[in-house]
Design a protein around this motif. Structure first.
Motif, PDB file in Angstrom:
ATOM      1  N   GLU A  71       0.720  -1.216   0.208  1.00 27.53           N
ATOM      2  CA  GLU A  71      -0.031  -0.097  -0.110  1.00 27.53           C
ATOM      3  C   GLU A  71       0.829   1.432  -0.019  1.00 27.53           C
ATOM      4  O   GLU A  71       0.504   2.162  -0.803  1.00 27.53           O
ATOM      5  CB  GLU A  71      -1.096   0.005   1.195  1.00 27.53           C
ATOM      6  N   GLU A  72       1.873   1.181   0.801  1.00 24.74           N
ATOM      7  CA  GLU A  72       2.924   2.326   0.794  1.00 24.74           C
ATOM      8  C   GLU A  72       3.502   2.418  -0.550  1.00 24.74           C
ATOM      9  O   GLU A  72       3.537   3.762  -0.991  1.00 24.74           O
ATOM     10  CB  GLU A  72       3.899   2.366   1.848  1.00 24.74           C
ATOM     11  N   ALA A  73       3.931   1.487  -1.321  1.00 25.76           N
ATOM     12  CA  ALA A  73       4.803   1.531  -2.495  1.00 25.76           C
ATOM     13  C   ALA A  73       3.693   2.176  -3.618  1.00 25.76           C
ATOM     14  O   ALA A  73       4.144   2.936  -4.476  1.00 25.76           O
ATOM     15  CB  ALA A  73       5.337   0.314  -2.790  1.00 25.76           C
ATOM     16  N   VAL A  74       2.597   1.591  -3.513  1.00 25.76           N
ATOM     17  CA  VAL A  74       1.633   2.057  -4.470  1.00 25.76           C
ATOM     18  C   VAL A  74       1.294   3.651  -4.304  1.00 25.76           C
ATOM     19  O   VAL A  74       1.183   4.472  -5.064  1.00 25.76           O
ATOM     20  CB  VAL A  74       0.572   1.121  -4.412  1.00 25.76           C
ATOM     21  N   GLY A  75       1.005   3.726  -2.908  1.00 28.00           N
ATOM     22  CA  GLY A  75       0.549   5.330  -2.610  1.00 28.00           C
ATOM     23  C   GLY A  75       1.610   6.429  -2.887  1.00 28.00           C
ATOM     24  O   GLY A  75       1.307   7.265  -3.647  1.00 28.00           O
ATOM     25  N   ILE A  76       2.775   5.727  -2.616  1.00 31.60           N
ATOM     26  CA  ILE A  76       3.806   7.031  -2.851  1.00 31.60           C
ATOM     27  C   ILE A  76       4.246   7.133  -4.405  1.00 31.60           C
ATOM     28  O   ILE A  76       4.762   8.096  -4.830  1.00 31.60           O
ATOM     29  CB  ILE A  76       5.057   6.643  -2.021  1.00 31.60           C
ATOM     30  N   SER A  77       4.329   5.874  -4.885  1.00 33.04           N
ATOM     31  CA  SER A  77       4.815   5.950  -6.305  1.00 33.04           C
ATOM     32  C   SER A  77       3.957   6.409  -7.376  1.00 33.04           C
ATOM     33  O   SER A  77       4.023   6.872  -8.294  1.00 33.04           O
ATOM     34  CB  SER A  77       5.156   4.731  -6.711  1.00 33.04           C
ATOM     35  N   GLY A  78       2.587   6.205  -7.063  1.00 34.74           N
ATOM     36  CA  GLY A  78       1.411   6.711  -7.984  1.00 34.74           C
ATOM     37  C   GLY A  78       1.321   5.685  -9.094  1.00 34.74           C
ATOM     38  O   GLY A  78       0.703   6.082 -10.142  1.00 34.74           O
ATOM     39  N   MET A  79       2.008   4.273  -8.859  1.00 38.38           N
ATOM     40  CA  MET A  79       1.702   3.421  -9.788  1.00 38.38           C
ATOM     41  C   MET A  79       1.127   2.074  -9.247  1.00 38.38           C
ATOM     42  O   MET A  79       0.784   2.195  -7.979  1.00 38.38           O
ATOM     43  CB  MET A  79       3.078   3.007 -10.204  1.00 38.38           C
ATOM     44  N   GLN A  80       0.830   1.412 -10.023  1.00 35.83           N
ATOM     45  CA  GLN A  80      -0.084   0.122  -9.581  1.00 35.83           C
ATOM     46  C   GLN A  80       0.846  -1.017  -9.142  1.00 35.83           C
ATOM     47  O   GLN A  80       2.079  -1.137  -9.853  1.00 35.83           O
ATOM     48  CB  GLN A  80      -0.746  -0.344 -10.861  1.00 35.83           C
ATOM     49  N   TYR A  81       0.539  -1.790  -8.106  1.00 36.15           N
ATOM     50  CA  TYR A  81       1.437  -2.874  -7.796  1.00 36.15           C
ATOM     51  C   TYR A  81       1.491  -3.824  -9.083  1.00 36.15           C
ATOM     52  O   TYR A  81       0.566  -4.260  -9.673  1.00 36.15           O
ATOM     53  CB  TYR A  81       0.633  -3.323  -6.416  1.00 36.15           C
ATOM     54  N   GLY A  82       2.747  -4.446  -8.902  1.00 34.71           N
ATOM     55  CA  GLY A  82       2.722  -5.298 -10.247  1.00 34.71           C
ATOM     56  C   GLY A  82       3.286  -4.571 -11.443  1.00 34.71           C
ATOM     57  O   GLY A  82       3.517  -4.954 -12.600  1.00 34.71           O
ATOM     58  N   GLY A  83       3.248  -3.399 -11.430  1.00 32.73           N
ATOM     59  CA  GLY A  83       3.815  -2.426 -12.863  1.00 32.73           C
ATOM     60  C   GLY A  83       4.700  -1.226 -12.307  1.00 32.73           C
ATOM     61  O   GLY A  83       5.051  -0.468 -13.272  1.00 32.73           O
ATOM     62  N   ILE A  84       4.993  -1.382 -10.953  1.00 33.36           N
ATOM     63  CA  ILE A  84       6.037  -0.154 -10.536  1.00 33.36           C
ATOM     64  C   ILE A  84       7.347  -0.143 -11.567  1.00 33.36           C
ATOM     65  O   ILE A  84       7.788  -1.427 -11.694  1.00 33.36           O
ATOM     66  CB  ILE A  84       6.464  -0.302  -9.016  1.00 33.36           C
ATOM     67  N   THR A  85       7.873   0.792 -11.738  1.00 33.71           N
ATOM     68  CA  THR A  85       8.802   1.151 -12.739  1.00 33.71           C
ATOM     69  C   THR A  85       9.772   2.361 -12.143  1.00 33.71           C
ATOM     70  O   THR A  85       9.304   3.198 -11.266  1.00 33.71           O
ATOM     71  CB  THR A  85       8.486   1.438 -14.176  1.00 33.71           C
ATOM     72  N   PRO A  86      11.095   2.314 -12.375  1.00 31.21           N
ATOM     73  CA  PRO A  86      11.854   3.217 -11.783  1.00 31.21           C
ATOM     74  C   PRO A  86      11.756   4.793 -12.332  1.00 31.21           C
ATOM     75  O   PRO A  86      12.143   5.682 -11.838  1.00 31.21           O
ATOM     76  CB  PRO A  86      13.368   2.732 -11.780  1.00 31.21           C
ATOM     77  N   ILE A  87      10.921   4.790 -13.638  1.00 31.81           N
ATOM     78  CA  ILE A  87      10.712   5.871 -14.271  1.00 31.81           C
ATOM     79  C   ILE A  87       9.589   6.505 -13.717  1.00 31.81           C
ATOM     80  O   ILE A  87       8.464   6.152 -13.665  1.00 31.81           O
ATOM     81  CB  ILE A  87      10.433   5.705 -15.824  1.00 31.81           C
ATOM     82  N   GLY A  88      10.002   7.945 -13.136  1.00 37.71           N
ATOM     83  CA  GLY A  88       8.746   8.801 -12.623  1.00 37.71           C
ATOM     84  C   GLY A  88       8.609   8.470 -10.967  1.00 37.71           C
ATOM     85  O   GLY A  88       7.799   8.929 -10.677  1.00 37.71           O
ATOM     86  N   LEU A  89       9.579   7.702 -10.385  1.00 36.54           N
ATOM     87  CA  LEU A  89       9.603   7.586  -8.739  1.00 36.54           C
ATOM     88  C   LEU A  89      10.063   9.156  -8.519  1.00 36.54           C
ATOM     89  O   LEU A  89      10.828   9.846  -8.956  1.00 36.54           O
ATOM     90  CB  LEU A  89      10.479   6.620  -8.448  1.00 36.54           C
ATOM     91  N   PRO A  90       9.778   9.292  -7.196  1.00 34.91           N
ATOM     92  CA  PRO A  90      10.075  10.330  -6.320  1.00 34.91           C
ATOM     93  C   PRO A  90      11.603  10.667  -6.629  1.00 34.91           C
ATOM     94  O   PRO A  90      12.368  10.024  -6.595  1.00 34.91           O
ATOM     95  CB  PRO A  90       9.640  10.299  -4.901  1.00 34.91           C
ATOM     96  N   GLU A  91      11.913  11.981  -6.975  1.00 35.76           N
ATOM     97  CA  GLU A  91      13.414  12.394  -7.515  1.00 35.76           C
ATOM     98  C   GLU A  91      14.225  12.268  -6.391  1.00 35.76           C
ATOM     99  O   GLU A  91      15.416  12.087  -6.441  1.00 35.76           O
ATOM    100  CB  GLU A  91      13.233  13.777  -7.921  1.00 35.76           C
ATOM    101  N   ASP A  92      13.765  12.256  -4.881  1.00 35.37           N
ATOM    102  CA  ASP A  92      14.825  12.124  -4.035  1.00 35.37           C
ATOM    103  C   ASP A  92      15.285  10.551  -3.600  1.00 35.37           C
ATOM    104  O   ASP A  92      15.806  10.510  -2.785  1.00 35.37           O
ATOM    105  CB  ASP A  92      14.420  12.954  -2.722  1.00 35.37           C
ATOM    106  N   TRP A  93      14.534   9.587  -4.331  1.00 30.08           N
ATOM    107  CA  TRP A  93      14.762   8.218  -4.216  1.00 30.08           C
ATOM    108  C   TRP A  93      15.976   7.816  -4.907  1.00 30.08           C
ATOM    109  O   TRP A  93      16.115   8.052  -6.097  1.00 30.08           O
ATOM    110  CB  TRP A  93      13.478   7.329  -4.483  1.00 30.08           C
ATOM    111  N   PRO A  94      17.046   6.990  -4.118  1.00 30.62           N
ATOM    112  CA  PRO A  94      18.178   6.414  -5.197  1.00 30.62           C
ATOM    113  C   PRO A  94      17.418   5.168  -5.854  1.00 30.62           C
ATOM    114  O   PRO A  94      16.306   4.718  -5.422  1.00 30.62           O
ATOM    115  CB  PRO A  94      18.954   5.961  -3.709  1.00 30.62           C
ATOM    116  N   VAL A  95      17.970   5.057  -6.964  1.00 33.01           N
ATOM    117  CA  VAL A  95      17.719   4.049  -7.798  1.00 33.01           C
ATOM    118  C   VAL A  95      18.887   3.118  -7.962  1.00 33.01           C
ATOM    119  O   VAL A  95      19.732   3.792  -8.770  1.00 33.01           O
ATOM    120  CB  VAL A  95      17.197   4.425  -9.301  1.00 33.01           C
ATOM    121  N   PHE A  96      18.740   1.942  -7.307  1.00 36.11           N
ATOM    122  CA  PHE A  96      20.018   0.986  -7.502  1.00 36.11           C
ATOM    123  C   PHE A  96      19.725   0.001  -8.521  1.00 36.11           C
ATOM    124  O   PHE A  96      18.556  -0.522  -8.659  1.00 36.11           O
ATOM    125  CB  PHE A  96      20.284   0.392  -6.165  1.00 36.11           C
ATOM    126  N   VAL A  97      20.434  -0.073  -9.756  1.00 38.50           N
ATOM    127  CA  VAL A  97      20.390  -1.013 -10.913  1.00 38.50           C
ATOM    128  C   VAL A  97      21.602  -2.079 -10.686  1.00 38.50           C
ATOM    129  O   VAL A  97      22.828  -1.730 -10.761  1.00 38.50           O
ATOM    130  CB  VAL A  97      20.488   0.042 -12.176  1.00 38.50           C
TER     131      VAL A  97
END
Length: 174
Positions: free
Chosen positions: A106-132
């Motif tokens: 619920e937190e991941a979906v709410g904060i990201s604005g994306m659907q569970y099972g479809g979350i992508t790093p494109i468009g996540l909050p800018e202050d989040w680190p993205v580890f690849v």
């Protein structure tokens, strides 16, 4: 019956992208290389998607949201579907926290604005680190979520590594 991905340029197919993805995409380097395809949302989970659409697991990437505690730091981890994020080791150390775990759905979906099972790093909050994970950039046509369960993005793995805030990490996944 094997289904086929019907790819179109993501920049000209905004209805197949979650709003945060649609808003962030034009700002990406090489955004024109990003394609999107509609899929059956019931087949959005990695194993079902790969089987139904004849996509190799080695080509499929997952984006998982991790929460570092007690600091409350969120991060995204992009890994291949053939691996598992080393949340308790590598991710915890990268975040500099005592404990790291997958963020509640619920937190991941709410904060990201994306659907569970479809979350992508494109468009996540800018202050989040993205580890690849270091294996991802080598994938010529990586398949990842679009922010919606009803579509998938296909893009060069190297583009995932060049996202704002992204860091390529050896040993992020096992």
């Amino acid at each position: 019956m094997t289904l086929r991905l019907e790819l179109s340029p993501a920049l000209t197919t905004p209805s197949l992208l979650a709003p945060p993805v649609r808003d962030a995409l034009p700002r990406l380097p090489d955004a024109e290389a990003v394609r999107v395809a509609p899929i059956d949302p019931e087949l959005a989970d990695t194993a079902a998607f790969c089987a139904a659409y004849d996509v190799n697991l080695e080509q499929s990437a997952n984006c998982v949201i991790v929460l570092g505690k007690p600091a409350g730091i969120y991060a995204a981890c992009v890994i291949l579907a053939t691996t598992r994020a080393d949340v308790n080791g590598a991710v915890r150390r990268l975040l500099g926290v005592r404990k790291a775990s997958f963020a509640p759905m619920e937190e991941a979906v709410g904060i990201s604005g994306m659907q569970y099972g479809g979350i992508t790093p494109i468009g996540l909050p800018e202050d989040w680190p993205v580890f690849v994970d270091a294996r991802v950039p080598a994938v010529a046509d990586a398949v990842i979520g679009s922010g919606l369960r009803a579509s998938k993005i296909v893009l060069p793995g190297a583009l995932l590594a060049s996202l704002p805030g992204a860091t390529v990490v050896d040993g992020l996944a096992q």
